[in-house]
Write an enzyme that holds these catalytic residues in place. Structure first.
Site, PDB file in Angstrom:
ATOM      1  N   GLU A  86      34.114   3.622  18.803  1.00  0.00           N
ATOM      2  CA  GLU A  86      33.340   4.593  18.023  1.00  0.00           C
ATOM      3  C   GLU A  86      33.489   5.995  18.626  1.00  0.00           C
ATOM      4  OE1 GLU A  86      31.408   6.807  15.737  1.00  0.00           O
ATOM      5  OE2 GLU A  86      31.427   4.699  15.111  1.00  0.00           O
ATOM      6  N   HIS A  92      -1.525 -14.544   7.539  1.00  0.00           N
ATOM      7  CA  HIS A  92      -1.265 -15.030   8.899  1.00  0.00           C
ATOM      8  C   HIS A  92      -0.900 -16.511   8.847  1.00  0.00           C
ATOM      9  CE1 HIS A  92      -1.772 -15.617  13.223  1.00  0.00           C
ATOM     10  NE2 HIS A  92      -2.484 -16.709  12.932  1.00  0.00           N
TER      11      HIS A  92
END
Length: 476
Positions: free
Chosen positions: A213, A455
């Site tokens: 990169e 939850h």
């Protein structure tokens, strides 16, 4: 000569969505696509096939590294690359067929061929085998008329002159989704979304992956702290990164290729690989469209210039959307433009909020973001609060063995309005959707914090980060 209210050149996400919405708004619509199947790059050789391969490779790695802890004994696990590709092709065929069904359902007339502008109200359709809009040997072309025309031709991979693609040793993403065997060493040029996702596929299946990169970090303008975390996790998985390295050339050699790179010190070195994937980005596909003939202007970066209030080009009656105009080259951005442009044509208030377009990298864990990062907020002089939550203490994440990662919310210090979010972790793409919606409605971090989340779920990580932004995190 057939006449329509709207002609669309390009059958990808931008084009086919515009076609459906236009039909819903009582327009007669023609869609012109040179591929035998609709869906564009995304469905045929991009988003969909790559996600199919990511899913398959993730299952394979889980079988090797996680099954035993779950009490699942799986001996002699092998990867059948041919079957993996067969499954990928089946998925691609099904989603492309789905788009074809939508065209028939909405009475959109499909034209197979290469569309090019004759005038602001005429489109020539040439045999797709010509590829550049030139008349084929059998002269099988026709011209249709339309009151309005949309250009939605998408993009193609950028190729470097010093990295000559041969489709075997030196490849683009189009080839990387169809390899017949696992390379021992893959060099990926470019640490963007495409390079990381396809590099991850082959790394999971056994390849050594080296990413070269030119920039100093991942994801450009995305949040630096989050991108650094993603980098560390990917490095722990075995991906090697060479940042600030410039590729000087790549050459096919023997049964593989050699890449010559220059380090920040100025020293050059050669890297041998079985396959070199050039994934430095994409560019608009505008070849042979006849834009210059009718006077359609381009931007300095070579994209079609449009008025973003109505997506009209410099030629009245001719519009452009998707990858061929400015903005992120994302299918979901293109789809939003497809809906908005035809709504504006119909006299409605078509709208795209470019400040709230999520970005996702489908590695494992996933990386997703929306809005502004900390560096951007600092540059703009905006004071903000930071709310963080972590995957490790989350009960659902523990059950899934997905403890890596965190989620960050950035909220205006004065108003508490959410300005941005960044997530690295399991199902980050799904989690960022809630915050994208929150930002679209101008929600505060307290709005999210006081919303009841089921939850045990990963979504509680979002709630925890929102509480943290207000300074009252319960589970930290």
């Amino acid at each position: 000569m057939k006449e329509f209210d709207l002609a669309i050149i390009g059958g990808g996400p931008a084009g086919y969505v515009a076609a459906v919405r236009a039909s819903q708004l009582k327009m007669s619509v023609a869609i012109i696509e040179k591929r035998a199947t609709l869906g564009g790059t995304c469905l045929n050789v991009g988003c969909i096939p790559s996600k199919a391969l990511l899913d398959s490779s993730e299952h394979y790695e889980s079988a090797h590294k996680r099954f035993a802890e779950h009490g699942i004994q799986a001996a002699e696990i092998k990867m059948d690359v041919a079957q993996m590709m067969k499954r990928k092709d089946k998925i691609v065929a099904e989603v492309c067929a789905g788009v074809d069904f939508l065209m028939k359902k909405n009475k959109v007339e499909r034209f197979l061929g290469f569309g090019s502008l004759v005038s602001a109200s005429e489109v020539k359709i040439s045999n797709p085998s010509t590829g550049s809009g030139q008349a084929p040997a059998d002269k099988s072309e026709q011209t249709i008329k339309a009151k309005k025309i949309i250009i939605a031709t998408g993009s193609v991979p950028i190729e470097l002159p010093t990295v000559p693609v041969d489709g075997k040793a030196i490849i683009t993403s189009d080839h990387a989704i169809a390899l017949t065997k696992v390379p021992k060493h893959m060099v990926v040029i470019g640490a963007g979304v495409i390079g990381l996702e396809l590099g991850s596929v082959w790394r999971r299946l056994g390849s050594k992956v080296t990413v070269v990169e030119a920039l100093p970090r991942l994801f450009g303008t995305a949040d630096r702290q989050g991108s650094n975390l993603a980098q560390r996790i990917l490095e722990q998985q075995g991906i090697e990164f060479l940042f600030e390295h410039k590729v000087e050339k790549a050459e096919a050699k023997g049964k593989g290729a050699v890449v010559t790179v220059k380090a920040p010190t100025g020293e050059s070195k050669a890297i041998e690989a079985d396959v070199v994937l050039c994934a430095i980005g994409r560019k608009p596909y505008l070849e042979g469209l006849g834009l210059d003939k009718v006077g359609v202007k381009l931007t300095e970066r070579g994209r079609i210039d449009v008025d973003f209030h109505n997506w009209q080009t410099s030629v009245p009656g001719v519009y452009a959307i998707g990858d061929c105009i400015n903005g992120p080259m994302l299918a979901h951005k293109a789809m939003e433009e497809g809906v908005a442009v035809v709504e504006v044509m119909a006299g409605q208030a078509g709208h795209v909020n470019y400040d709230v377009i999520p970005g996702v990298v489908y590695t494992h864990p996933e990386v997703a973001w929306v809005g502004l990062g900390e560096e951007e907020l600092k540059e703009k002089g905006i004071e903000y609060n930071v709310g963080r939550s972590f995957f490790k203490p989350n009960g659902r994440a523990k059950a899934m063995m997905e403890g890596d990662g965190q989620l960050k919310i950035l909220a205006d210090k004065k108003t508490d309005r959410i300005l941005g979010a960044f997530c690295v972790g399991a199902q980050a793409a799904q989690l960022i959707a809630e915050l994208t919606l929150a930002m679209e409605f101008g929600a505060s971090s307290e709005d999210v914090a006081r919303t009841c989340h089921a939850h045990p779920t990963l979504s509680e990580i979002v709630k925890d980060a929102a509480e943290s932004a207000g300074g009252w995190a319960i589970h930290q």
